[in-house]
Write a protein that holds these residues in place. Structure first.
Motif, PDB file in Angstrom:
ATOM      1  N   ILE A 190       0.835  -1.204   0.000  1.00 24.58           N
ATOM      2  CA  ILE A 190       0.000   0.000   0.000  1.00 24.58           C
ATOM      3  C   ILE A 190       0.870   1.255   0.000  1.00 24.58           C
ATOM      4  CG2 ILE A 190      -1.667   1.329   1.345  1.00 24.58           C
ATOM      5  CD1 ILE A 190      -2.838  -1.339   2.325  1.00 24.58           C
ATOM      6  N   SER A 191       1.945   1.238   0.788  1.00 28.75           N
ATOM      7  CA  SER A 191       2.847   2.391   0.834  1.00 28.75           C
ATOM      8  C   SER A 191       3.492   2.631  -0.529  1.00 28.75           C
ATOM      9  CB  SER A 191       3.934   2.172   1.892  1.00 28.75           C
ATOM     10  OG  SER A 191       3.354   2.004   3.170  1.00 28.75           O
ATOM     11  N   PHE A 192       3.869   1.552  -1.191  1.00 23.24           N
ATOM     12  CA  PHE A 192       4.488   1.687  -2.515  1.00 23.24           C
ATOM     13  C   PHE A 192       3.496   2.253  -3.524  1.00 23.24           C
ATOM     14  CE2 PHE A 192       5.666  -0.122  -6.664  1.00 23.24           C
ATOM     15  CZ  PHE A 192       6.945   0.417  -6.789  1.00 23.24           C
ATOM     16  N   ALA A 193       2.247   1.816  -3.467  1.00 24.52           N
ATOM     17  CA  ALA A 193       1.226   2.320  -4.386  1.00 24.52           C
ATOM     18  C   ALA A 193       0.964   3.807  -4.160  1.00 24.52           C
ATOM     19  CB  ALA A 193      -0.069   1.515  -4.219  1.00 24.52           C
ATOM     20  N   ILE A 194       0.891   4.206  -2.876  1.00 22.55           N
ATOM     21  CA  ILE A 194       0.687   5.625  -2.567  1.00 22.55           C
ATOM     22  C   ILE A 194       1.873   6.453  -3.048  1.00 22.55           C
ATOM     23  CG2 ILE A 194       0.452   7.297  -0.689  1.00 22.55           C
ATOM     24  CD1 ILE A 194      -1.107   5.175   0.863  1.00 22.55           C
ATOM     25  N   PHE A 195       3.086   5.928  -2.871  1.00 24.77           N
ATOM     26  CA  PHE A 195       4.284   6.637  -3.317  1.00 24.77           C
ATOM     27  C   PHE A 195       4.274   6.840  -4.832  1.00 24.77           C
ATOM     28  CE2 PHE A 195       8.582   6.259  -5.086  1.00 24.77           C
ATOM     29  CZ  PHE A 195       9.162   7.396  -4.544  1.00 24.77           C
ATOM     30  N   ILE A 196       3.897   5.810  -5.577  1.00 24.94           N
ATOM     31  CA  ILE A 196       3.846   5.913  -7.044  1.00 24.94           C
ATOM     32  C   ILE A 196       2.811   6.944  -7.469  1.00 24.94           C
ATOM     33  CG2 ILE A 196       3.262   4.693  -9.164  1.00 24.94           C
ATOM     34  CD1 ILE A 196       5.985   3.973  -8.096  1.00 24.94           C
ATOM     35  N   ILE A 197       1.646   6.927  -6.836  1.00 25.74           N
ATOM     36  CA  ILE A 197       0.580   7.865  -7.204  1.00 25.74           C
ATOM     37  C   ILE A 197       1.004   9.301  -6.908  1.00 25.74           C
ATOM     38  CG2 ILE A 197      -1.760   8.618  -6.659  1.00 25.74           C
ATOM     39  CD1 ILE A 197      -2.454   5.669  -6.128  1.00 25.74           C
ATOM     40  N   LEU A 198       1.586   9.543  -5.740  1.00 28.76           N
ATOM     41  CA  LEU A 198       2.018  10.896  -5.391  1.00 28.76           C
ATOM     42  C   LEU A 198       3.168  11.364  -6.277  1.00 28.76           C
ATOM     43  CD1 LEU A 198       1.891  10.750  -1.471  1.00 28.76           C
ATOM     44  CD2 LEU A 198       0.257  11.814  -3.036  1.00 28.76           C
ATOM     45  N   THR A 199       4.064  10.441  -6.621  1.00 28.80           N
ATOM     46  CA  THR A 199       5.180  10.804  -7.502  1.00 28.80           C
ATOM     47  C   THR A 199       4.692  11.196  -8.884  1.00 28.80           C
ATOM     48  OG1 THR A 199       6.677   9.317  -6.304  1.00 28.80           O
ATOM     49  CG2 THR A 199       7.341  10.003  -8.521  1.00 28.80           C
ATOM     50  N   LEU A 200       3.779  10.408  -9.446  1.00 26.76           N
ATOM     51  CA  LEU A 200       3.227  10.723 -10.765  1.00 26.76           C
ATOM     52  C   LEU A 200       2.461  12.037 -10.740  1.00 26.76           C
ATOM     53  CD1 LEU A 200       1.990   7.191 -11.934  1.00 26.76           C
ATOM     54  CD2 LEU A 200       4.025   8.436 -12.683  1.00 26.76           C
ATOM     55  N   GLN A 201       1.720  12.264  -9.679  1.00 29.12           N
ATOM     56  CA  GLN A 201       0.974  13.510  -9.559  1.00 29.12           C
ATOM     57  C   GLN A 201       1.935  14.694  -9.450  1.00 29.12           C
ATOM     58  OE1 GLN A 201      -1.611  13.759  -6.164  1.00 29.12           O
ATOM     59  NE2 GLN A 201      -2.818  15.442  -7.006  1.00 29.12           N
ATOM     60  N   GLY A 202       3.015  14.524  -8.686  1.00 31.04           N
ATOM     61  CA  GLY A 202       3.997  15.596  -8.557  1.00 31.04           C
ATOM     62  C   GLY A 202       4.691  15.895  -9.870  1.00 31.04           C
ATOM     63  N   LEU A 203       5.054  14.841 -10.609  1.00 35.08           N
ATOM     64  CA  LEU A 203       5.685  15.038 -11.910  1.00 35.08           C
ATOM     65  C   LEU A 203       4.746  15.743 -12.878  1.00 35.08           C
ATOM     66  CD1 LEU A 203       7.554  11.624 -12.370  1.00 35.08           C
ATOM     67  CD2 LEU A 203       8.569  13.859 -11.869  1.00 35.08           C
TER      68      LEU A 203
END
Length: 245
Positions: free
Chosen positions: A24-37
Motif C-alpha cells: 500500500i505504501s508503494f502504491a501511494i508513493f507511485i501515485i504521489l510521484t506521478l501527480q507531482g511530476l
C-alpha cells in the motif's frame, strides 16, 4: 447441555501484515510521484517550450547564415545576377534579375541549408563548426528554467530537438538604397523560410523561421546634378536664356 460459545468474527483484528503495508505504501508513493511530476511538468512546460523555441530559431538562423556564407565564398558573379539595359547615352535605364543565374544559386543554397539542418537534427554540430557560443545549444539544465541564478546550471539537461517540416523556401529580391548624391546601391538579398517542429519531453510545437541575408551589393553611378539642395532634394541647374539680337 452444550455450552454456549460466542460467534467469532471472520475478520482478524490487529495490525495488517507487513507485506500489505509495504504494498500500500508503494502504491501511494507511485501515485504521489506521478501527480507531482504532472504538476511540475505542467508548471514548467510553457517556460521550457519558450526557451526551446528561442534556441531552435537561433540555431536555424545560424545554420542558414552559414549556408549562404559558404555559397558566397564559392563565388557569386554579381554581373550574372543582373540584367541591365542602357540608353543611347550609355546610362542604365532598366535592371532586372537573371532568372537562370538566380535559380542556380537558390537551388544550391537550399540544398546546403537542408543538409546542414539534417546534420544538426542528428546532433552533429561540431562538423559544421558550430558551438554553444553561436546559440546552438540543444539542451537546457532544469535549474535554468526556474530563473534562479543560483540554480542556473543545476539539474539534469533536458533535450531540445527539432525536425524540418517540408522543404526550405528561398527567394532572391533586390533592395534599392540611395547612396550619396547620385549613386544607388542595389543589394541582392536572399529570403529564407523554413518550418520546424520543436520537440521537448511530452510536447511539440511548430515554428517558422525567416531570415533575410544579403548576398551581394552593386553601386550604380548616375549623373552628377548641377546643385544639391538641403534635405536630399536635387535641384536641376537652371540654364541661362540667351538674349535676343
Amino acid at each position: 447441555m452444550r455450552a454456549f460459545r460466542p460467534r467469532t468474527s471472520r475478520f482478524r483484528k490487529g495490525p495488517l501484515p507487513f507485506r500489505y503495508v509495504l504494498l500500500i505504501s508503494f502504491a501511494i508513493f507511485i501515485i504521489l510521484t506521478l501527480q507531482g511530476l504532472w504538476l511540475v511538468n505542467k508548471s514548467i512546460q510553457p517556460t521550457l517550450m519558450k526557451y526551446a523555441e528561442m534556441q531552435t530559431k537561433r540555431t536555424a538562423t545560424v545554420v542558414m547564415t552559414k549556408a549562404v556564407k559558404d555559397r558566397v565564398a564559392q563565388g557569386i558573379d554579381v554581373d550574372s545576377l543582373m540584367k541591365m539595359q542602357t540608353d543611347k547615352n550609355g546610362k542604365v535605364s532598366t535592371m532586372d534579375l537573371n532568372t537562370e543565374a538566380v535559380n542556380e544559386i537558390l537551388t544550391s543554397t537550399t540544398t546546403d541549408i537542408e543538409k546542414y539542418l539534417h546534420q544538426v537534427e542528428k546532433g552533429d554540430t561540431k562538423a559544421l563548426g558550430l558551438s554553444e557560443e553561436d546559440g546552438t545549444a540543444l539542451s537546457v539544465p532544469l535549474g535554468r528554467i526556474t530563473d534562479n541564478a543560483l540554480l542556473g546550471n543545476i539539474g539534469p539537461n533536458i533535450p531540445i530537438t527539432f525536425t524540418t517540416i517540408g522543404h526550405v523556401s528561398t527567394n532572391i529580391k533586390q533592395d534599392f538604397q540611395q547612396q550619396g548624391i547620385n549613386n544607388t546601391a542595389i543589394k541582392i538579398v536572399m529570403e529564407i523560410e523554413v518550418a520546424l517542429q520543436v520537440i521537448i519531453p511530452f510536447h511539440t510545437k511548430e515554428v517558422t523561421v525567416k531570415q533575410d541575408i544579403p548576398v551581394a551589393t552593386r553601386i550604380i553611378q548616375g549623373e552628377v546634378p548641377g546643385y544639391y539642395g538641403s534635405g536630399g532634394v536635387v535641384v536641376p541647374e537652371k540654364k541661362e536664356k540667351k538674349a535676343d539680337n
